[in-house]
Enzyme design. Structure first.
Site, short mmCIF file in Angstrom:
data_model
loop_
_atom_site.label_atom_id
_atom_site.label_comp_id
_atom_site.label_asym_id
_atom_site.label_seq_id
_atom_site.Cartn_x
_atom_site.Cartn_y
_atom_site.Cartn_z
N CYS A 428 0.91 -1.26 -0.07
CA CYS A 428 0.02 -0.03 0.07
C CYS A 428 0.92 1.15 0.00
CB CYS A 428 -0.97 -0.08 0.94
SG CYS A 428 -0.64 -1.07 2.67
N ARG A 457 7.40 -10.77 5.09
CA ARG A 457 7.05 -11.00 6.57
C ARG A 457 7.86 -11.75 7.23
NH1 ARG A 457 0.76 -9.73 5.91
NH2 ARG A 457 0.87 -8.04 4.31
N GLN A 475 0.80 -10.92 -3.29
CA GLN A 475 -0.40 -10.67 -3.32
C GLN A 475 -0.91 -10.25 -4.61
OE1 GLN A 475 -0.08 -7.53 -0.26
NE2 GLN A 475 -1.13 -8.78 1.19
N ASP A 477 -2.66 -7.77 -5.20
CA ASP A 477 -2.92 -6.47 -4.37
C ASP A 477 -3.59 -5.57 -5.58
OD1 ASP A 477 -3.15 -5.49 -2.08
OD2 ASP A 477 -1.10 -5.04 -1.95
N HIS A 479 -5.04 -1.14 -4.54
CA HIS A 479 -5.68 -0.18 -3.76
C HIS A 479 -6.48 0.91 -4.46
CE1 HIS A 479 -2.05 -2.00 -1.83
NE2 HIS A 479 -2.78 -1.74 -0.70
N LYS A 562 -12.17 -5.46 7.79
CA LYS A 562 -12.32 -6.12 6.72
C LYS A 562 -13.19 -7.21 6.30
CE LYS A 562 -8.46 -8.91 8.54
NZ LYS A 562 -7.44 -9.84 8.14
N HIS A 608 -8.04 -1.80 0.37
CA HIS A 608 -7.12 -2.52 0.12
C HIS A 608 -7.88 -3.64 -0.39
CE1 HIS A 608 -4.24 -0.55 2.91
NE2 HIS A 608 -5.37 0.27 3.16
#
Length: 736
Positions: A428, A457, A475, A477, A479, A562, A608
RNA sequence: GCCGCCUUAGCUCAGCCGGUAGAGCGGCGCUUUCGUAAAGCGCAGGUCCAGGGUUCGAGUCCCUGAGGCGGCUCCA
């Protein structure tokens, strides 16, 4: 009188003091014999319990009822605890509930129990079951109950009573079976003889009251059924499920590997796995383009300042790979800063600090492990001073600070000026800076930036698991930046996208979880009013879509609530895949804006979302979902050509070329092996189609099609096979 | 990170009470030219996870570490 409404709709009146068993007897002798327990107003009770006055629904539970299985398992947990107490005197009992497919009991025994002990324990349990002694309920006032547990030398139970005395001022129930007495809500079987079959399954550690700072107990897992047949069926089912394990299939089918040298939790996608991933990526990418997303690319690392601003670095410090400072000593000071900011040094961090200090030759010579927190922080402070001195860094603000917090702040000021990077834990902040790179008008919104973004991570070692819990993952991903009145439509469209993907892949066994903040926790950032608004919006959208969901406190991200899509793996563990998260906080932290129709700046709202969650986890789940047999559109190898003998190699190669020209993933097996052998191999590799090529096919210009699942489908012209397969792939047909 | 268990050939696994390492599959070579889930014969292949200790002697016993498995805790 007591009025009972029976399941068949009839009503029965019984005298006060009548037990559930007596009611069953009045209904029928056979029913009373088959009875396991009773259900009154939806609550399961012992057969021996007297019915409460008033009007109730009433149902006799027999072995066929799923609720009865729970009762059986709970009783079996007691039998197990009793056996353990006999074999391991002095054992402390904690909790022994039933779970989805069995039961467990948490215990603390003077000598640890090992799986080797299972046969002895099971034999002892068998003796108890054979005696068929009743489970007898009795109640005691709370104070007396505490005394009884103390007399039984069950200290954990005493502690538990102290904890819950408030909630149960009017007494607690116990169950006695022979010499065994246990604090327990019940209900239980009439007697232990009803336990038809049981088995101890495994042993594991579990914290007392689920608190990692408390004592670790041993958790004994077992299962029980009314019949041996059911137990055997369950054990067989377990074995079958294990064969779907993505770690096993991933190795067998050469989809991915993990190398100790490369590192735990870091997935190496082998060529076959990479094909599947590639197909999934283009599938989702095409879908995103249709929906107005803009693909972007961002690097794998970012400046520490970026993640200090976003909050990721300070909030998830322990779950990240250590920061990379270009000036090495800054790393050490960073560690000091972090510890000082926490205001304490727990055992683990103290050990870490000492190791660090030692390598830097700065061990305070008089350092005592037994020091108080204040003393520990003082050492940390002196270590920091020494570091600063050696580095010839003068920090007046640090010297002036009088407590750990002030010192931490002063150090942070200095660290902020140091060049440092972090392997990105989330995409993000990078995407946010793409948003910020140009002025935005309300006319541009929503802006949807998408990337297959790889993040890192540092998951705890005990958490790592195949592809489902890893340290580096990608991901799918995106945004989304939008105005307040666009939020609902975007949320809805994203949930629909997740559902579309799940439907396409035939993933139907999932649940929807709305993660809300835990009011008792301090880990959440931002304005409570924003949180309330965000949580309400999410719930409204999910409700309006008519979906089943469970709202769970404490499951939110630190920046917002979420919606997660949770699936199970082959052994029943739950994993979060798709996620849609609403965020009012990061736009504030990064001071995002757009110019509204009023020609004034406004704050956008962010979503997200990652419909797959991560490609690694999704792939792991998908392998198990398909048991490695991917449908043709996803299969690494779609077609295997098998020639009957080397005489047909030339024709085989011709067909292979033709199929490849149509974009199919095809491989020819021209080895001088028998076709039975070649087919077996292709079958084991789970190739969807095998084309047998011999004399007949060569002269007719056909191929004999064999499906992985349906066997011999007969010969067809090559062109026809091409058309059929093309259609199957285009439609992303799932087959079976 | 914590508790328990596991780690032997590329893979799956045997290896007793401590006496110097085995099978099947796979690989390679030769023979077989074959019709829908395994042709035959031969050969090669091992720092027994790593390091330390006990012992005349360790795959086997003890300690430490790494990795894995099952849980627990954690999961932006």
């Amino acid at each position: 009188m007591i009025t009972l409404k029976l399941p068949d709709g009839s009503v029965k009146e019984v005298a006060p003091g009548t037990t559930a068993r007596q009611v069953a007897e009045t209904i029928g002798k056979r029913l009373a014999q088959a009875a396991v327990a009773a259900k009154v107003d939806g609550e399961v009770i012992d057969l021996a319990r007297e019915l409460p006055p008033g009007e109730h629904t009433f149902q006799v539970l027999t072995e066929k009822d799923p609720d009865a299985l729970d009762v059986l398992r709970h009783s079996c947990a007691h039998v197990m605890a009793r056996a353990v107490l006999r074999l391991f005197p002095g054992t402390q009992l904690a909790f022994g509930p039933t779970i989805e497919n069995g039961f467990y009991y948490d215990i603390d025994s003077p000598t640890p129990i090992r799986e080797d002990d299972f046969p002895r324990i099971e034999a002892e349990m068998q003796k108890i079951v054979a005696l068929a002694e009743p489970f007898e309920r009795f109640e005691r006032p709370t104070a007396e109950a505490r005394g009884l547990c103390a007399d039984l030398r069950q200290t954990l139970k005493v502690e538990h009573i102290d904890d819950l005395a408030r909630d149960h001022p009017d007494g607690l129930s116990f169950y006695r079976q022979g010499e065994f007495i246990d604090l327990c809500r019940g209900p239980h079987l009439p007697h232990a003889g009803r336990i038809g079959a049981f088995k101890l399954l495994s042993i594991a550690g579990a914290y007392w009251k689920n608190d990692a700072s408390r004592k670790q107990l041993q958790r004994l897992y077992g299962t029980a059924f009314f019949s041996h047949k059911d137990l055997d069926a369950y054990l067989h089912q377990l074995e079958e499920a294990k064969k779907r394990d993505h770690r096993l299939l991933g190795k067998q089918l050469k989809l991915f590997t993990i190398s100790t040298m490369v590192g735990s939790g870091l997935i190496l996608w082998m060529p076959k796995g990479a094909i599947v991933r590639g197909v999934l990526e283009s599938f989702i990418k095409d879908e995103l383009l249709k929906r107005g997303y803009q693909p972007v690319y961002t690097p794998h690392i970012g400046r520490l300042e970026l993640y200090r601003t976003s909050g990721h670095f300070p909030y998830y410090r322990d779950a990240q790979f250590p920061p990379m400072y270009t000036r090495p000593a800054a790393g050490a000071l960073d560690l000091c800063q972090y510890r000082l900011s926490l205001g304490e040094l727990d055992d683990k961090r103290e050990t870490e600090f000492l190791q660090y200090a030692k390598t830097a030759y700065f061990v305070p010579p008089d350092y005592e492990r037994a020091a108080t927190q204040a003393e520990k922080l003082e050492y940390l402070h002196r270590y920091t001073l020494k570091m600063l001195e050696t580095m010839q860094v003068d920090l007046p603000a640090y010297r002036a600070a009088t407590d750990a917090k002030g010192r931490a702040e002063a150090l942070l000021q200095w660290l902020a000026d140091q060049e440092g990077f972090l392997l990105k834990p989330m995409n993000c902040p990078h995407h946010i800076h793409i948003y910020k790179a140009e002025p935005r008008s309300y006319r541009d919104l929503p802006v949807r930036l998408a990337e297959f973004g790889t993040v890192y991570r540092y998951e705890q070692t005990g958490e790592l698991n195949g592809m489902t819990r890893v340290r580096g993952f990608t991901q799918d991903d995106a945004h989304l930046f939008m105005t307040a009145d666009q939020v609902e439509a975007e949320l809805k469209s994203n949930i629909e996208l997740v559902l579309f993907i799940f439907t396409t892949l035939g993933l139907s066994d999932y649940r929807v979880r709305i993660g809300l903040r835990d009011p008792a926790s301090s880990k959440y950032v931002g304005d409570p009013a924003d949180w309330d608004r965000a949580e309400k919006t999410l719930i409204d959208v999910v409700k309006n879509l008519g979906m089943n969901y469970s709202a769970e406190a404490g499951e939110a991200a630190f920046y917002g609530p979420k919606i997660d899509f949770v699936v199970r793996d082959c052994i029943g563990r739950e994993w979060q895949l798709g996620t849609v998260q609403l965020d009012y906080n990061l736009p504030k932290r990064f001071d995002l804006e757009y110019i509204g129709p009023d020609n004034a700046p406004h704050r956008p709202i962010m979503i997200h979302r990652a419909p797959f969650g991560s490609l690694e986890r999704f792939m792991g789940i998908l392998i198990e979902h398909f048991a490695g047999a991917f449908p043709a559109w996803l299969a690494p190898e779609q077609v295997r050509l098998v020639t009957v003998s080397e005489k047909f190699t030339a024709y085989g190669r011709q067909v292979e070329g033709e199929l490849r020209a149509h974009g199919f993933r095809v491989q020819g097996d021209y080895r001088p092996e028998k076709i039975g052998f070649k087919i077996r191999e292709a079958q084991l590799e789970k190739v969807p189609y095998m084309l047998v090529i011999g004399e007949k096919e060569q002269s007719a210009g056909t191929v004999a099609v064999r499906s992985r699942s349906e066997g011999d489908l007969g010969a067809v012209p090559v062109a026809e096979f091409v058309a059929r397969l093309a259609r199957e792939v285009r439609e992303r047909r799932l087959g079976r």
